[in-house]
Design a protein around this motif. Sequence first.
Motif, PDB file in Angstrom:
ATOM      1  N   TYR A  52      -8.142   4.123 -16.614  1.00 40.66           N
ATOM      2  CA  TYR A  52      -7.705   3.126 -17.590  1.00 40.66           C
ATOM      3  C   TYR A  52      -6.518   3.659 -18.368  1.00 40.66           C
ATOM      4  CZ  TYR A  52      -9.811   5.812 -21.438  1.00 40.66           C
ATOM      5  OH  TYR A  52     -10.112   6.788 -22.359  1.00 40.66           O
ATOM      6  N   GLY A  53      -5.792   2.756 -18.998  1.00 43.60           N
ATOM      7  CA  GLY A  53      -4.723   3.171 -19.898  1.00 43.60           C
ATOM      8  C   GLY A  53      -3.473   3.691 -19.229  1.00 43.60           C
ATOM      9  N   THR A  54      -3.322   3.442 -17.907  1.00 46.80           N
ATOM     10  CA  THR A  54      -2.127   3.902 -17.202  1.00 46.80           C
ATOM     11  C   THR A  54      -1.623   2.809 -16.262  1.00 46.80           C
ATOM     12  OG1 THR A  54      -3.228   4.795 -15.244  1.00 46.80           O
ATOM     13  CG2 THR A  54      -3.090   6.238 -17.174  1.00 46.80           C
ATOM     14  N   ALA A  55      -0.381   2.947 -15.831  1.00 45.06           N
ATOM     15  CA  ALA A  55       0.217   1.971 -14.919  1.00 45.06           C
ATOM     16  C   ALA A  55      -0.417   2.032 -13.533  1.00 45.06           C
ATOM     17  CB  ALA A  55       1.723   2.213 -14.820  1.00 45.06           C
ATOM     18  N   TYR A  56      -1.053   3.161 -13.195  1.00 42.16           N
ATOM     19  CA  TYR A  56      -1.644   3.294 -11.863  1.00 42.16           C
ATOM     20  C   TYR A  56      -3.149   3.027 -11.855  1.00 42.16           C
ATOM     21  CZ  TYR A  56      -2.576   7.995 -13.745  1.00 42.16           C
ATOM     22  OH  TYR A  56      -2.972   9.046 -14.536  1.00 42.16           O
ATOM     23  N   SER A  57      -3.710   2.594 -12.972  1.00 39.89           N
ATOM     24  CA  SER A  57      -5.163   2.376 -13.049  1.00 39.89           C
ATOM     25  C   SER A  57      -5.638   1.337 -12.038  1.00 39.89           C
ATOM     26  CB  SER A  57      -5.552   1.944 -14.465  1.00 39.89           C
ATOM     27  OG  SER A  57      -5.363   2.992 -15.380  1.00 39.89           O
ATOM     28  N   LEU A  58      -4.885   0.263 -11.875  1.00 38.04           N
ATOM     29  CA  LEU A  58      -5.279  -0.800 -10.944  1.00 38.04           C
ATOM     30  C   LEU A  58      -5.414  -0.254  -9.526  1.00 38.04           C
ATOM     31  CD1 LEU A  58      -5.762  -3.914 -10.682  1.00 38.04           C
ATOM     32  CD2 LEU A  58      -3.333  -4.118 -10.155  1.00 38.04           C
ATOM     33  N   GLU A  59      -4.415   0.474  -9.079  1.00 37.07           N
ATOM     34  CA  GLU A  59      -4.425   1.046  -7.736  1.00 37.07           C
ATOM     35  C   GLU A  59      -5.535   2.081  -7.588  1.00 37.07           C
ATOM     36  OE1 GLU A  59      -3.568   2.532  -3.922  1.00 37.07           O
ATOM     37  OE2 GLU A  59      -3.074   0.614  -4.875  1.00 37.07           O
ATOM     38  N   GLU A  60      -5.711   2.921  -8.594  1.00 44.30           N
ATOM     39  CA  GLU A  60      -6.720   3.973  -8.535  1.00 44.30           C
ATOM     40  C   GLU A  60      -8.129   3.389  -8.465  1.00 44.30           C
ATOM     41  OE1 GLU A  60      -7.944   7.990  -8.374  1.00 44.30           O
ATOM     42  OE2 GLU A  60      -5.970   7.057  -8.158  1.00 44.30           O
ATOM     43  N   ASN A  61      -8.388   2.370  -9.240  1.00 44.85           N
ATOM     44  CA  ASN A  61      -9.722   1.763  -9.238  1.00 44.85           C
ATOM     45  C   ASN A  61     -10.007   1.035  -7.934  1.00 44.85           C
ATOM     46  OD1 ASN A  61     -10.396   2.678 -11.829  1.00 44.85           O
ATOM     47  ND2 ASN A  61      -9.430   0.919 -12.805  1.00 44.85           N
ATOM     48  N   GLU A  62      -8.985   0.392  -7.355  1.00 51.83           N
ATOM     49  CA  GLU A  62      -9.185  -0.270  -6.063  1.00 51.83           C
ATOM     50  C   GLU A  62      -9.497   0.761  -4.986  1.00 51.83           C
ATOM     51  OE1 GLU A  62      -6.274  -1.899  -2.889  1.00 51.83           O
ATOM     52  OE2 GLU A  62      -6.500  -3.526  -4.339  1.00 51.83           O
ATOM     53  N   LYS A  63      -8.786   1.881  -5.021  1.00 52.21           N
ATOM     54  CA  LYS A  63      -9.028   2.939  -4.043  1.00 52.21           C
ATOM     55  C   LYS A  63     -10.469   3.430  -4.123  1.00 52.21           C
ATOM     56  CE  LYS A  63      -7.462   7.613  -2.848  1.00 52.21           C
ATOM     57  NZ  LYS A  63      -6.590   8.748  -3.267  1.00 52.21           N
ATOM     58  N   LYS A  64     -10.945   3.695  -5.338  1.00 51.68           N
ATOM     59  CA  LYS A  64     -12.319   4.163  -5.504  1.00 51.68           C
ATOM     60  C   LYS A  64     -13.326   3.080  -5.124  1.00 51.68           C
ATOM     61  CE  LYS A  64     -11.607   7.845  -8.874  1.00 51.68           C
ATOM     62  NZ  LYS A  64     -12.085   8.474 -10.113  1.00 51.68           N
ATOM     63  N   GLU A  65     -12.985   1.839  -5.404  1.00 55.67           N
ATOM     64  CA  GLU A  65     -13.875   0.732  -5.045  1.00 55.67           C
ATOM     65  C   GLU A  65     -14.138   0.720  -3.542  1.00 55.67           C
ATOM     66  OE1 GLU A  65     -13.841  -4.191  -4.997  1.00 55.67           O
ATOM     67  OE2 GLU A  65     -12.223  -3.081  -5.982  1.00 55.67           O
ATOM     68  N   PHE A  66     -13.091   0.886  -2.739  1.00 59.85           N
ATOM     69  CA  PHE A  66     -13.277   0.870  -1.288  1.00 59.85           C
ATOM     70  C   PHE A  66     -13.971   2.134  -0.799  1.00 59.85           C
ATOM     71  CE2 PHE A  66     -10.580  -2.791  -1.308  1.00 59.85           C
ATOM     72  CZ  PHE A  66     -10.890  -3.464  -0.140  1.00 59.85           C
ATOM     73  N   GLU A  67     -13.698   3.273  -1.441  1.00 60.94           N
ATOM     74  CA  GLU A  67     -14.392   4.506  -1.051  1.00 60.94           C
ATOM     75  C   GLU A  67     -15.893   4.375  -1.264  1.00 60.94           C
ATOM     76  OE1 GLU A  67     -12.578   7.494  -3.425  1.00 60.94           O
ATOM     77  OE2 GLU A  67     -10.776   7.668  -2.181  1.00 60.94           O
ATOM     78  N   ARG A  68     -16.287   3.757  -2.382  1.00 56.68           N
ATOM     79  CA  ARG A  68     -17.707   3.643  -2.721  1.00 56.68           C
ATOM     80  C   ARG A  68     -18.410   2.561  -1.910  1.00 56.68           C
ATOM     81  NH1 ARG A  68     -16.000   3.746  -8.766  1.00 56.68           N
ATOM     82  NH2 ARG A  68     -16.500   5.857  -9.403  1.00 56.68           N
ATOM     83  N   ASN A  69     -17.700   1.498  -1.592  1.00 60.37           N
ATOM     84  CA  ASN A  69     -18.364   0.293  -1.097  1.00 60.37           C
ATOM     85  C   ASN A  69     -18.023  -0.048   0.347  1.00 60.37           C
ATOM     86  OD1 ASN A  69     -19.697  -0.743  -3.683  1.00 60.37           O
ATOM     87  ND2 ASN A  69     -17.588  -0.393  -4.346  1.00 60.37           N
TER      88      ASN A  69
END
Length: 934
Positions: A140-157
């Motif tokens: 959160y709180g960064t310009a790359y948060s959206l990309e980082e969270n999507e990456k983790k979402e696919f890794e987990r799910n």
Amino acid sequence: MREGPDPFGVRDTIETAAGRATIYRLGKLEENGFEGISLLPYSIRILLESLLRHADTEKHIITAEDVEALARWSPENISDRDIPFIPSRVIMQDFTGVPAIVDLAALRSAMQRLGGDPTKINPVIPADLVIDHSVQVDSYGTAYSLEENEKKEFERNGERYSLLRWAQKAFDNFRVVPPGRGIIHQVNLEYLTPLVHLKEKNGELFAFPDTLVGTDSHTTMINGIGVLGWGVGGIEAEAVMLGQPYYMPVPEVVGFKLYGKLAQGVTATDLVLTITKMLRKEGVVGKFVEFYGPGLNSLSLPDRATISNMAPEYGATLGIFPPDDETLDYLRRTGRSEDQVDLVKRYLEAQGLLYSTHKPDPVFSTTLELDMSTVKPSLAGPKRPQDQLFLSEVPENYRETMRQTFIRKKESGLGLSQDPAYQRWIEDGGTPVEEPETPVAEEEKAGVLEKAFRVTHGSVVIAAITSCTNTSNPSVLIGAGLLAKKAVEKGLHVKPFVKTSLSPGSRVATEYLKAAGLLPYLEALGFHQVGYGCTTCIGNSGPLPEKVSQEIQENDLTVAAVLSGNRNFEGRINPLVKANFLASPPLVVAYAIAGTVNINLENDPLAYDPNGHPVYLKDIWPAEEEIKNAEKNSIKPSMFEKEYSGALEGPKRWKELEAPTGTLYDWNPMSTYIQEPPYFMDFPLAPPSPEDIKSARVLALFGDSITTDHISPAGDIPSDSPAGRYLISWGVSPEDFNSYGSRRGNHEVMMRGTFGNIRLRNRLVDREGGWTVYHSRKEDFPEELCEGIPIYDASMLYAENNTPLIVIAGREYGTGSSRDWAAKGTFLLGVKAVIAESFERIHRSNLVGMGVLPLQFKEGENADTLGLTGKESYDILGIEYMEPHGELTVRAKDENGDEVQFQVTLRLDSAVEIEYYMNGGILHKFLRDSVKKK
């Protein structure tokens, strides 16, 4: 009822751009002797059209009596008949949709084992699944948060998403909206609903209203555009998909008249919190609510959707707005074609369904009214959506909550002198518990403000612009952006311990915030986009910063979250956050700047500028005209057309995902996400004979307002819980646990998490969490281990002894999300019946769908009045002779042999539900029926 294809003589035609279309004209029913059709509530007329349209099918599921029961609806004459509703479509999100797909896959596997055709297990009613509940706020709180969270979402799910990719190809009539498109209800509102369908059948073109059921309780948001739809349990939704009608009682309809206009500075969020409090007080569980009156003219369609969204919070089945000219304009604004808008207008006019304040008001069961000019800015919390607080009441509520917490600790014999939470309270100017009536002095307030950069009681550690309720509404998102702009211009900052996030309901929101030039100001305050999904409101708030977590735990702090969501139940938002407040997006930004809920935003300075000058909320609150101008200049239909043109394609990661193929799902026994559930293993084709429940023990004894979050949490999986220990035993490290919601495809995890909420209070034990007592004989189990063991462990011990279990509860049992695992987990733990003072609608249906008996105490009776301690042994008698809403006898025998006998009301509300129960559940009956037809 006539013979042939038009039994009630109501078929007619209208001209459309695609040609002449057949409709089932409600006015003709009135001409044929059913008086007063035009004065029926809008919702009843839509339901009536569905019955008429399906009454001429060969299956004869819908009879003349069903149609007449609804056509003769009046406040004085509401039939007690259950009617079969066949919606146009079904909608699901991934938390509830994945277990539904797992069940369908399991049904196919069972069908194969039983010698049937597995392809017969296929959606008959079109179904959409929108993946929106799995993204988590890790970054959160960064310009790359959206990309980082999507990456983790696919890794987990990946495993879950692979199942859904398989289902896309394996099932007909099934579509998936991939991750990253937005929240299910906003995608539904902006893209999926046509409002009026135009479909060809046997060479004939038909026009009919869009209707639906959904596996998310907030499906009701679609009511804002005039679509009849509501949340049901995942089990019921599966049955509807497979062609089974949804049986429902003829509803009462509460008319809610709106007039006046919201004052300056008051948002749609404030309005819905006011309405929620009013309707909860009125009592509308199981009823339809229909909004009408001149106030509709001042409410935009997103404002209406905000109100409809929170129908589960005010307890209604739905909260619907009839369509009017604003509805047609909204269709245009969101990029629908002129042909579609023309179809909707022609159909609604032909049916007399286009609302106008110039027409006579419909007749309702009861009515309420609200002058919207009286609504004030407010929040709701700290534990329930219906607990509305005006801004000036928030600090007083917070301080009184804290005082009562310490008073309870003192009364229970816990010393306060060494209590770190109490020490911090006193250090920060809190009133000692010996002086509960003493107000906080002004100098004490100042002391709190001086410590504004220190995490303490009342600190706001999560500020989230999230959830379908508000991020669907441009007025409050733009309002938040304008407030952020003014705050930045005055040199204000968000406190460093606040976890900030922006999770819009659709990608279009990003486009208009950019076009309005407001996104940079939100980002300057830390509200960077973190994903397009439910995030914080569903419990996917992610971890707090390590230093903040450490401070909270070491000092046992009661900290707060402020979110623009619709749910703030205990233990839902974040396990370390005890106080959760619902608020409009502009107020979320304001509280992030203030950093505490121990502040009166009406009178106290929000913060100080770099020169030491106080800045008040009123100084940065945007004017209504500013918001309207920004909306007008920034939101274009082309944005909706662009963002939804590829809605079903998904991001690169989705397209590259590997998935199995074939009619049957290839179950992987090593998967910790997806396992074949045990419901249809060793499946007998004949249902078992009904038997009374004998010598049952109480697994849990609860008070009021036990939510589906208490029963089946969706958020974090603690490593020391039964579910956490199970995952560790399979080699899963705690950082890869993901959430309970994401693991709903694995019954082994979910049954271990049932009744696992960290804030759950089982009266059998003196501690919070998923604990109970094992009522054993000493020779069965060591006595010292009987007290305070995990509920899952106790249930397994009872299973070894073939001991049936029951749950006893107070009022509003099962309130909250339409969570089928709250019923599935209950069933898998061996619970045969739940006895409660009252049930929330969806959870009661889910219990029935899983073959768990819902029983209701008689009025004025409960566990306390009957002297029940939960230590007794229980017999439930009369099951063989059950009738809808009938009575059963319960006999409780305590350890001394003394008996208490009482009557309970059977909450199997129809003959169909009794049949479901006798079969062991709704899907069990469907499977037996399907095998017979092979």
